[in-house]
Motif scaffolding. Structure first.
Motif, PDB file in Angstrom:
ATOM      1  N   UNK A  72      23.749  15.286  33.696  1.00  0.00           N
ATOM      2  CA  UNK A  72      24.701  14.171  33.816  1.00  0.00           C
ATOM      3  C   UNK A  72      26.026  14.589  34.439  1.00  0.00           C
ATOM      4  N   UNK A  73      26.521  15.773  34.089  1.00  0.00           N
ATOM      5  CA  UNK A  73      27.794  16.239  34.636  1.00  0.00           C
ATOM      6  C   UNK A  73      27.692  16.403  36.149  1.00  0.00           C
ATOM      7  N   UNK A  74      26.600  16.953  36.612  1.00  0.00           N
ATOM      8  CA  UNK A  74      26.393  17.130  38.049  1.00  0.00           C
ATOM      9  C   UNK A  74      26.367  15.773  38.742  1.00  0.00           C
ATOM     10  N   UNK A  75      25.672  14.815  38.139  1.00  0.00           N
ATOM     11  CA  UNK A  75      25.590  13.467  38.711  1.00  0.00           C
ATOM     12  C   UNK A  75      26.978  12.831  38.794  1.00  0.00           C
ATOM     13  N   UNK A  76      27.769  12.956  37.729  1.00  0.00           N
ATOM     14  CA  UNK A  76      29.109  12.353  37.708  1.00  0.00           C
ATOM     15  C   UNK A  76      30.036  13.003  38.721  1.00  0.00           C
ATOM     16  N   UNK A  77      29.925  14.318  38.884  1.00  0.00           N
ATOM     17  CA  UNK A  77      30.758  15.008  39.875  1.00  0.00           C
ATOM     18  C   UNK A  77      30.364  14.557  41.275  1.00  0.00           C
ATOM     19  N   UNK A  78      29.070  14.475  41.533  1.00  0.00           N
ATOM     20  CA  UNK A  78      28.587  14.026  42.840  1.00  0.00           C
ATOM     21  C   UNK A  78      29.091  12.620  43.141  1.00  0.00           C
ATOM     22  N   UNK A  79      29.012  11.716  42.163  1.00  0.00           N
ATOM     23  CA  UNK A  79      29.494  10.342  42.341  1.00  0.00           C
ATOM     24  C   UNK A  79      31.003  10.312  42.554  1.00  0.00           C
ATOM     25  N   UNK A  80      31.747  11.152  41.818  1.00  0.00           N
ATOM     26  CA  UNK A  80      33.202  11.190  41.962  1.00  0.00           C
ATOM     27  C   UNK A  80      33.595  11.648  43.366  1.00  0.00           C
ATOM     28  N   UNK A  81      32.920  12.679  43.869  1.00  0.00           N
ATOM     29  CA  UNK A  81      33.206  13.161  45.224  1.00  0.00           C
ATOM     30  C   UNK A  81      32.918  12.059  46.234  1.00  0.00           C
ATOM     31  N   UNK A  82      31.803  11.382  46.084  1.00  0.00           N
ATOM     32  CA  UNK A  82      31.424  10.309  46.998  1.00  0.00           C
ATOM     33  C   UNK A  82      32.428   9.158  46.957  1.00  0.00           C
ATOM     34  N   UNK A  83      32.907   8.797  45.771  1.00  0.00           N
ATOM     35  CA  UNK A  83      33.825   7.671  45.617  1.00  0.00           C
ATOM     36  C   UNK A  83      35.262   7.994  46.031  1.00  0.00           C
ATOM     37  N   UNK A  84      35.652   9.256  46.016  1.00  0.00           N
ATOM     38  CA  UNK A  84      37.048   9.614  46.253  1.00  0.00           C
ATOM     39  C   UNK A  84      37.297  10.414  47.522  1.00  0.00           C
ATOM     40  N   UNK A  85      36.256  10.722  48.258  1.00  0.00           N
ATOM     41  CA  UNK A  85      36.424  11.464  49.516  1.00  0.00           C
ATOM     42  C   UNK A  85      35.425  10.924  50.532  1.00  0.00           C
ATOM     43  N   UNK A  86      35.529  11.432  51.724  1.00  0.00           N
ATOM     44  CA  UNK A  86      34.560  11.062  52.747  1.00  0.00           C
ATOM     45  C   UNK A  86      33.430  12.078  52.819  1.00  0.00           C
ATOM     46  N   UNK A  87      33.463  13.043  51.912  1.00  0.00           N
ATOM     47  CA  UNK A  87      32.433  14.082  51.873  1.00  0.00           C
ATOM     48  C   UNK A  87      31.277  13.591  51.020  1.00  0.00           C
ATOM     49  N   UNK A 126      25.368  20.900  41.891  1.00  0.00           N
ATOM     50  CA  UNK A 126      24.840  21.852  40.910  1.00  0.00           C
ATOM     51  C   UNK A 126      24.927  23.288  41.407  1.00  0.00           C
ATOM     52  N   UNK A 127      24.631  23.497  42.686  1.00  0.00           N
ATOM     53  CA  UNK A 127      24.716  24.835  43.265  1.00  0.00           C
ATOM     54  C   UNK A 127      26.153  25.349  43.256  1.00  0.00           C
ATOM     55  N   UNK A 128      27.114  24.467  43.563  1.00  0.00           N
ATOM     56  CA  UNK A 128      28.529  24.864  43.548  1.00  0.00           C
ATOM     57  C   UNK A 128      28.950  25.259  42.129  1.00  0.00           C
ATOM     58  N   UNK A 129      28.573  24.453  41.144  1.00  0.00           N
ATOM     59  CA  UNK A 129      28.937  24.772  39.755  1.00  0.00           C
ATOM     60  C   UNK A 129      28.286  26.076  39.300  1.00  0.00           C
TER      61      UNK A 129
END
Length: 102
Positions: A12-27, A35-38
């Motif tokens: 779940x944490x990985x999913x939330x981080x991925x969604x946060x990046x998508x919602x707050x950046x253009x990346x 998950x690999x970064x973490x």
């Protein structure tokens, strides 16, 4: 303590981080890449602190990793004497912002 931990890409944490990046950046990062970064952070931080024990590693908004020297300790537990030799430990000081949320 743990040297590092591994999070599955579907955590779940990985999913939330991925969604946060998508919602707050253009990346766009996949959950697998997050998950690999973490996982990498969990390996790199202890390695970096081991190579330079005076270094402090800050994770913005979360806190700071550093190395603390612990002196030799001894005592008695259940009637048996014990000694723990002096050693260095990785510590994490949580940021004020996070601490105040709890």
């Amino acid at each position: 303590g743990a040297t590092y931990c591994v999070l599955a890409p579907e955590h779940d944490l990985v999913k939330k981080i991925s969604e946060d990046i998508l919602n707050n950046t253009e990346v766009k990062l996949s959950m697998e890449n997050v998950g690999l970064v973490l996982d990498s952070l969990g390996r790199v931080i202890p390695t970096e602190l081991d190579s330079d024990r005076t270094e402090k590693i800050t994770l913005p908004g979360l806190g700071k990793f550093s190395v603390k020297h612990v002196k030799t300790r001894s005592g008695v537990a259940m009637g048996k004497p014990w000694t723990k030799e002096a050693h260095d430990e990785i510590t994490f000081k949580i940021s004020k912002m996070i601490k105040e949320l709890v």
